[in-house]
Scaffold this motif. Structure first.
Motif, PDB file in Angstrom:
ATOM      1  N   GLY A 106     -13.807 -35.626 -11.885  1.00 23.49           N
ATOM      2  CA  GLY A 106     -12.976 -35.225 -10.761  1.00 23.49           C
ATOM      3  C   GLY A 106     -13.308 -35.921  -9.464  1.00 23.49           C
ATOM      4  O   GLY A 106     -12.784 -35.543  -8.412  1.00 23.49           O
ATOM      5  N   VAL A 107     -14.167 -36.954  -9.518  1.00 22.24           N
ATOM      6  CA  VAL A 107     -14.545 -37.672  -8.303  1.00 22.24           C
ATOM      7  C   VAL A 107     -13.553 -38.774  -7.989  1.00 22.24           C
ATOM      8  O   VAL A 107     -13.177 -38.983  -6.827  1.00 22.24           O
ATOM      9  N   ALA A 108     -13.094 -39.503  -9.036  1.00 24.41           N
ATOM     10  CA  ALA A 108     -12.128 -40.582  -8.853  1.00 24.41           C
ATOM     11  C   ALA A 108     -10.716 -40.075  -9.115  1.00 24.41           C
ATOM     12  O   ALA A 108     -10.512 -39.073  -9.801  1.00 24.41           O
ATOM     13  N   THR A 109      -9.757 -40.768  -8.566  1.00 24.90           N
ATOM     14  CA  THR A 109      -8.357 -40.383  -8.727  1.00 24.90           C
ATOM     15  C   THR A 109      -7.714 -41.173  -9.865  1.00 24.90           C
ATOM     16  O   THR A 109      -8.270 -42.172 -10.365  1.00 24.90           O
ATOM     17  N   ARG A 110      -6.525 -40.699 -10.256  1.00 23.24           N
ATOM     18  CA  ARG A 110      -5.763 -41.403 -11.290  1.00 23.24           C
ATOM     19  C   ARG A 110      -5.373 -42.797 -10.809  1.00 23.24           C
ATOM     20  O   ARG A 110      -5.332 -43.745 -11.601  1.00 23.24           O
ATOM     21  N   PHE A 111      -5.120 -42.939  -9.530  1.00 24.19           N
ATOM     22  CA  PHE A 111      -4.763 -44.254  -8.983  1.00 24.19           C
ATOM     23  C   PHE A 111      -5.921 -45.239  -9.117  1.00 24.19           C
ATOM     24  O   PHE A 111      -5.726 -46.409  -9.424  1.00 24.19           O
ATOM     25  N   ASP A 112      -7.170 -44.757  -8.885  1.00 25.04           N
ATOM     26  CA  ASP A 112      -8.334 -45.626  -9.055  1.00 25.04           C
ATOM     27  C   ASP A 112      -8.443 -46.104 -10.498  1.00 25.04           C
ATOM     28  O   ASP A 112      -8.716 -47.288 -10.767  1.00 25.04           O
ATOM     29  N   LEU A 113      -8.238 -45.186 -11.435  1.00 28.11           N
ATOM     30  CA  LEU A 113      -8.320 -45.541 -12.850  1.00 28.11           C
ATOM     31  C   LEU A 113      -7.228 -46.532 -13.233  1.00 28.11           C
ATOM     32  O   LEU A 113      -7.484 -47.529 -13.927  1.00 28.11           O
ATOM     33  N   LEU A 114      -6.010 -46.284 -12.787  1.00 29.71           N
ATOM     34  CA  LEU A 114      -4.900 -47.164 -13.122  1.00 29.71           C
ATOM     35  C   LEU A 114      -5.083 -48.546 -12.482  1.00 29.71           C
ATOM     36  O   LEU A 114      -4.774 -49.572 -13.113  1.00 29.71           O
ATOM     37  N   ALA A 136     -21.591 -60.026  -1.953  1.00 25.94           N
ATOM     38  CA  ALA A 136     -20.621 -58.971  -1.640  1.00 25.94           C
ATOM     39  C   ALA A 136     -20.350 -58.094  -2.856  1.00 25.94           C
ATOM     40  O   ALA A 136     -20.233 -56.865  -2.743  1.00 25.94           O
ATOM     41  N   ALA A 137     -20.246 -58.691  -4.044  1.00 24.85           N
ATOM     42  CA  ALA A 137     -20.001 -57.917  -5.259  1.00 24.85           C
ATOM     43  C   ALA A 137     -21.183 -57.006  -5.572  1.00 24.85           C
ATOM     44  O   ALA A 137     -21.011 -55.840  -5.972  1.00 24.85           O
ATOM     45  N   GLU A 138     -22.393 -57.517  -5.379  1.00 24.94           N
ATOM     46  CA  GLU A 138     -23.580 -56.694  -5.641  1.00 24.94           C
ATOM     47  C   GLU A 138     -23.637 -55.496  -4.691  1.00 24.94           C
ATOM     48  O   GLU A 138     -23.911 -54.360  -5.109  1.00 24.94           O
ATOM     49  N   HIS A 139     -23.341 -55.735  -3.428  1.00 26.07           N
ATOM     50  CA  HIS A 139     -23.329 -54.630  -2.464  1.00 26.07           C
ATOM     51  C   HIS A 139     -22.213 -53.639  -2.780  1.00 26.07           C
ATOM     52  O   HIS A 139     -22.412 -52.406  -2.670  1.00 26.07           O
ATOM     53  N   ALA A 140     -21.036 -54.152  -3.174  1.00 26.12           N
ATOM     54  CA  ALA A 140     -19.917 -53.259  -3.466  1.00 26.12           C
ATOM     55  C   ALA A 140     -20.207 -52.387  -4.683  1.00 26.12           C
ATOM     56  O   ALA A 140     -19.842 -51.196  -4.702  1.00 26.12           O
ATOM     57  N   ARG A 141     -20.870 -52.934  -5.690  1.00 27.08           N
ATOM     58  CA  ARG A 141     -21.205 -52.123  -6.865  1.00 27.08           C
ATOM     59  C   ARG A 141     -22.162 -50.994  -6.485  1.00 27.08           C
ATOM     60  O   ARG A 141     -22.011 -49.845  -6.932  1.00 27.08           O
ATOM     61  N   THR A 142     -23.164 -51.330  -5.668  1.00 28.91           N
ATOM     62  CA  THR A 142     -24.125 -50.308  -5.239  1.00 28.91           C
ATOM     63  C   THR A 142     -23.440 -49.240  -4.400  1.00 28.91           C
ATOM     64  O   THR A 142     -23.664 -48.026  -4.601  1.00 28.91           O
ATOM     65  N   ARG A 143     -22.607 -49.653  -3.463  1.00 28.69           N
ATOM     66  CA  ARG A 143     -21.904 -48.690  -2.616  1.00 28.69           C
ATOM     67  C   ARG A 143     -20.943 -47.832  -3.430  1.00 28.69           C
ATOM     68  O   ARG A 143     -20.786 -46.630  -3.171  1.00 28.69           O
ATOM     69  N   ARG A 167     -21.267 -46.953  -6.613  1.00 32.56           N
ATOM     70  CA  ARG A 167     -22.031 -45.981  -7.392  1.00 32.56           C
ATOM     71  C   ARG A 167     -22.515 -44.836  -6.499  1.00 32.56           C
ATOM     72  O   ARG A 167     -22.677 -43.695  -6.966  1.00 32.56           O
ATOM     73  N   ASN A 168     -22.747 -45.145  -5.240  1.00 30.84           N
ATOM     74  CA  ASN A 168     -23.211 -44.097  -4.307  1.00 30.84           C
ATOM     75  C   ASN A 168     -22.063 -43.396  -3.597  1.00 30.84           C
ATOM     76  O   ASN A 168     -22.290 -42.575  -2.702  1.00 30.84           O
ATOM     77  N   GLY A 169     -20.830 -43.746  -3.956  1.00 36.15           N
ATOM     78  CA  GLY A 169     -19.682 -43.085  -3.365  1.00 36.15           C
ATOM     79  C   GLY A 169     -19.340 -43.547  -1.976  1.00 36.15           C
ATOM     80  O   GLY A 169     -18.585 -42.862  -1.268  1.00 36.15           O
ATOM     81  N   LEU A 170     -19.842 -44.698  -1.586  1.00 40.93           N
ATOM     82  CA  LEU A 170     -19.593 -45.201  -0.239  1.00 40.93           C
ATOM     83  C   LEU A 170     -18.468 -46.228  -0.193  1.00 40.93           C
ATOM     84  O   LEU A 170     -18.139 -46.731   0.890  1.00 40.93           O
ATOM     85  N   ALA A 171     -17.892 -46.582  -1.343  1.00 40.61           N
ATOM     86  CA  ALA A 171     -16.795 -47.557  -1.407  1.00 40.61           C
ATOM     87  C   ALA A 171     -15.772 -47.080  -2.418  1.00 40.61           C
ATOM     88  O   ALA A 171     -16.092 -46.347  -3.362  1.00 40.61           O
ATOM     89  N   THR A 172     -14.537 -47.468  -2.184  1.00 44.01           N
ATOM     90  CA  THR A 172     -13.469 -47.074  -3.099  1.00 44.01           C
ATOM     91  C   THR A 172     -13.400 -48.036  -4.281  1.00 44.01           C
ATOM     92  O   THR A 172     -14.010 -49.111  -4.287  1.00 44.01           O
ATOM     93  N   ALA A 173     -12.640 -47.611  -5.287  1.00 46.80           N
ATOM     94  CA  ALA A 173     -12.461 -48.476  -6.464  1.00 46.80           C
ATOM     95  C   ALA A 173     -11.746 -49.757  -6.091  1.00 46.80           C
ATOM     96  O   ALA A 173     -12.041 -50.833  -6.633  1.00 46.80           O
TER      97      ALA A 173
END
Length: 454
Positions: A193-201, A389-396, A398-404
């Protein structure tokens, strides 16, 4: 007890028999499978160029054209040698010359002789014809070298395109692996329930797009493999692989030195010069059309018709000299001269245009090579920045600091940067070969300092 021991023995025997049959079946399956397994033919650039030289129909055609030109040169020298011929004829005459019952010729004439005829003086016509044939022979030899060079350049292009596409497929596979990992993580977050259907799609769409791009690259790689198979003369159903890497060398010479080298070595300029020399000789030959030709002839044979016995076959000899002077040829000589002069001017214009085109190709190749070196430096920095940038985005993420979407954008930017760097390296290699081609240098495989040609 004996029965029990017999039953155990039979069971063990059956087990051993089943094991033996199973092993035999595996061996038979492998034996039948091995002959049908197909292995891709792996070619280095040296191997590919060698196969092209040996199997190309275009090269065989150019070689046969050269053989034909050599034969025409040999045939043009025939005017310097006597032409021998054997003649036999029969004729019947009615009426015949006679006076008071005395015949002066036979009704049935028989004649057999061997004769020789040779041009004694033609005011240089034969010599000019031989010169024209020699120029055509040189032109055919240059055309053979041009065909070989063009096929080598085409092979180099196809070979390095396959290397580029192979590396591009690996980049896409890397992006797909990252997207699949992100999709799995997004599904877990969606179930929580953390991510939305739009993120998955959105992740699924990006993954499908990457898979489609990989399929396109693999299809183009297969098409280039077919082209390389045709160039190398390999069977159509045999897959072809390439072995090599993008290698480039530094070109430290000045533009003027490349231009001088091109003007000395380019086959196109030498071919244009041969065309001009051929046109000049044709003009000189056309100017000799109004001059006489003096020929001599000599023959020996046997014939009847000699007094006093007209039917008796007697040996005889004949010799003579003939001069032929054209007085009017229906304006053919004048037309041939006009045509020869026009072709001479056209050949001169061709040589001038070839000279200008060579200079232009050298300057353009140098500019393109300089730009491709700068692009490599730029795209290398872009790859480093995209990886960080990709490494930072993956970390963020996983910590909920960045959107899908942020994560997907950085993954796409990384793949795009890697493809741009790969394209820049491919362009640098091809521009290096283009400069070698423009300067008239041999199109040998480019080697790095630690590489050795097998």
């Amino acid at each position: 007890m004996a029965r029990e021991l017999h039953r155990i023995y039979c069971t063990l025997n059956n087990a051993e028999a089943m094991k033996l049959r199973f092993t035999t079946a595996l061996i038979l399956i492998a034996a039948f499978a091995l002959p049908t397994a197909s292995h891709a033919a792996t070619l280095t650039l040296n191997n590919a160029l060698q196969r092209v030289r040996e199997n190309s129909p275009r090269l065989r055609q150019a070689r046969e054209n050269l053989n034909a030109a050599e034969a025409r040169t040999e045939g043009s020298r025939s005017g310097w040698y006597p032409h021998l011929s054997a003649i036999a004829d029969y004729s019947y005459r009615d009426p015949i010359s006679e006076y008071q019952g005395m015949k002066f010729m036979p009704a049935n004439s028989y004649n057999a002789r061997v004769g020789a005829e040779m041009t004694l003086l033609d005011f240089g016509r034969t010599a000019k014809g031989v010169s024209i044939a020699r120029s055509s022979e040189k032109a055919a030899s240059l055309s053979l070298s041009l065909t070989e060079r063009d096929l080598a350049y085409t092979t180099i292009q196809v070979f390095h395109t396959m290397l580029f596409l192979r590396e591009a497929v690996l980049v896409q596979e890397k992006e797909i692996a990252a997207l699949e990992k992100n999709l799995e993580y997004t599904r877990t977050r969606y179930r929580e329930g953390v991510a939305t259907r739009f993120d998955l799609l959105s992740t699924e769409v990006r993954l499908a797009s990457a898979l489609t791009k990989k399929t396109d690259l693999e299809s183009e790689l297969a098409n280039q493999s077919i082209a390389l198979s045709r160039l190398c003369g390999l069977p159509e159903d045999e897959p072809v692989g390439v072995e090599g890497s993008f290698a480039s060398v530094e070109q430290g010479e000045e533009e003027s030195s490349f231009v001088v080298s091109a003007l000395e070595k380019r086959l196109e300029l030498r071919l244009a010069g041969e065309h001009e020399r051929t046109a000049i000789r044709k003009t000189e030959l056309a100017e000799r059309a109004c001059l006489p030709v003096i020929t001599g002839n000599l023959s020996w044979g046997t014939a009847n018709g000699f007094l006093p016995d007209l039917e008796e076959m007697r040996p005889n000899t004949a010799a003579g000299v003939r001069m032929e002077l054209p007085l009017f040829t229906g304006f053919r000589s004048r037309s041939e001269k006009r045509a020869a002069l026009a072709m001479q001017r056209a050949a001169g214009a061709e040589r001038l245009d070839t000279d200008q085109q060579i200079r232009q190709e050298v300057r353009q190749s140098l500019n393109s090579l300089k730009a491709s070196r700068q692009n490599i430096a730029t795209t290398t920095l872009q790859v480093k920045q995209a990886e960080l940038a990709a490494e930072h985005a993956r970390t963020r993420y996983r910590n909920g600091l960045a959107t899908a979407l942020d994560l997907l954008d950085t993954e796409a930017s990384l793949a795009e940067a890697e493809l741009s760097n790969l394209q820049a390296r491919y362009t640098l290699v091809m521009n290096t070969y283009a400069l070698k081609r423009a300067a008239g240098e041999p199109l040998e495989p480019i080697q790095q300092p630690d590489q050795k040609t097998p």
